[in-house]
Design a protein around this motif. Structure first.
Motif, PDB file in Angstrom:
ATOM      1  N   GLN A 100       0.837  -1.200   0.000  1.00 46.36           N
ATOM      2  CA  GLN A 100       0.000   0.000   0.000  1.00 46.36           C
ATOM      3  C   GLN A 100       0.877   1.256   0.000  1.00 46.36           C
ATOM      4  OE1 GLN A 100      -3.259  -0.215  -0.420  1.00 46.36           O
ATOM      5  NE2 GLN A 100      -3.329   1.994  -0.600  1.00 46.36           N
ATOM      6  N   GLN A 101       1.975   1.234   0.754  1.00 49.53           N
ATOM      7  CA  GLN A 101       2.889   2.371   0.756  1.00 49.53           C
ATOM      8  C   GLN A 101       3.541   2.563  -0.613  1.00 49.53           C
ATOM      9  OE1 GLN A 101       5.664   1.689   3.922  1.00 49.53           O
ATOM     10  NE2 GLN A 101       4.202   2.211   5.527  1.00 49.53           N
ATOM     11  N   ILE A 102       3.875   1.465  -1.274  1.00 51.08           N
ATOM     12  CA  ILE A 102       4.465   1.558  -2.616  1.00 51.08           C
ATOM     13  C   ILE A 102       3.462   2.159  -3.588  1.00 51.08           C
ATOM     14  CG2 ILE A 102       5.230   0.164  -4.586  1.00 51.08           C
ATOM     15  CD1 ILE A 102       6.580  -1.708  -2.556  1.00 51.08           C
ATOM     16  N   ILE A 103       2.206   1.730  -3.500  1.00 49.89           N
ATOM     17  CA  ILE A 103       1.171   2.268  -4.393  1.00 49.89           C
ATOM     18  C   ILE A 103       0.999   3.762  -4.140  1.00 49.89           C
ATOM     19  CG2 ILE A 103      -1.308   2.220  -4.860  1.00 49.89           C
ATOM     20  CD1 ILE A 103      -1.169  -0.844  -4.380  1.00 49.89           C
ATOM     21  N   THR A 108       2.092   9.447  -5.739  1.00 47.56           N
ATOM     22  CA  THR A 108       2.731  10.723  -5.425  1.00 47.56           C
ATOM     23  C   THR A 108       3.777  11.068  -6.483  1.00 47.56           C
ATOM     24  OG1 THR A 108       2.394  10.272  -3.073  1.00 47.56           O
ATOM     25  CG2 THR A 108       3.982  11.995  -3.641  1.00 47.56           C
ATOM     26  N   LEU A 109       4.573  10.076  -6.885  1.00 47.66           N
ATOM     27  CA  LEU A 109       5.580  10.287  -7.927  1.00 47.66           C
ATOM     28  C   LEU A 109       4.924  10.690  -9.244  1.00 47.66           C
ATOM     29  CD1 LEU A 109       8.523  10.093  -8.925  1.00 47.66           C
ATOM     30  CD2 LEU A 109       8.046   7.695  -9.469  1.00 47.66           C
ATOM     31  N   TYR A 116       5.745  18.702 -12.372  1.00 50.50           N
ATOM     32  CA  TYR A 116       7.045  19.107 -12.917  1.00 50.50           C
ATOM     33  C   TYR A 116       6.935  19.404 -14.405  1.00 50.50           C
ATOM     34  CZ  TYR A 116      11.844  18.794 -14.552  1.00 50.50           C
ATOM     35  OH  TYR A 116      13.042  19.058 -15.153  1.00 50.50           O
ATOM     36  N   THR A 117       6.232  18.536 -15.129  1.00 47.99           N
ATOM     37  CA  THR A 117       6.066  18.752 -16.568  1.00 47.99           C
ATOM     38  C   THR A 117       5.298  20.047 -16.829  1.00 47.99           C
ATOM     39  OG1 THR A 117       6.047  16.367 -16.896  1.00 47.99           O
ATOM     40  CG2 THR A 117       5.214  17.706 -18.700  1.00 47.99           C
TER      41      THR A 117
END
Length: 184
Positions: A100-103, A108-109, A116-117
């Motif tokens: 869940q933290q990875i997802i 977020t990334l 950023y784009t």
């Protein structure tokens, strides 16, 4: 032996211990029945093989006797199995939380890359040549250079030639000069 009127499959008297009536063929049929009836009466009167046990001893006998070593081994085995199952469950919970933290980190990334784009495109739009010229003219009060403001200079003052003079040197100085030329 006469088997025609007799049902031998259900004749339990064949298995009796006492042989009070020895042979079926020696006695006539009505005598045989009388002997059989007497034998049954005699057995009923003779002895009572029923043993009576008090109720508390019956309960004691009915209770299961447990081997303490088996109880200890069973308890230890059950605890080990429960411990292993607990470890597996805790591991699965931690794995689920990490997934869940990875997802969440990936989302977020992705959002950050999108922002950023967008900022990069805004920056490129604000740094275009037309924007820079407009900023220079409006804010800084600059104008484009005209031909009257341009000064031309010439850098060629003529070609020069120099003649190098030859020094007379011995072989040692030539050797030292060649080594210095290698290092320079």
């Amino acid at each position: 032996m006469s088997y025609e009127n007799r049902n031998a499959a259900y004749d339990l008297s064949l298995f009796d211990d006492e042989a009070s009536y020895a042979s079926d063929s020696a006695l006539p049929k009505h005598k045989e029945e009388e002997v059989h009836k007497k034998h049954i009466k005699k057995r009923a009167k003779s002895k009572n093989n029923v043993v009576t046990i008090p109720e508390h001893e019956l309960q004691k006998n009915r209770r299961r006797k447990h081997n303490p070593i088996k109880l200890i081994l069973g308890t230890a085995g059950g605890a080990a199995v429960a411990f292993v199952i607990g470890i597996i469950i805790v591991g699965q919970v931690q794995l689920t939380e990490l997934n869940q933290q990875i997802i969440t980190a990936r989302e977020t990334l992705s959002d950050s890359q999108s922002i950023y784009t967008q900022n990069q495109m805004k920056l490129e739009a604000s740094l275009s040549n037309a924007e820079i010229e407009r900023y220079a003219e409006d804010v800084l009060g600059m104008t484009k250079a005209t031909n009257a403001q341009k000064e031309f200079i010439t850098l060629s003052g003529g070609d020069k030639a120099e003649v190098s003079s030859q020094k007379s040197e011995n072989i040692f100085t030539q050797f030292i000069d060649s080594i210095q030329n290698l290092w320079s």
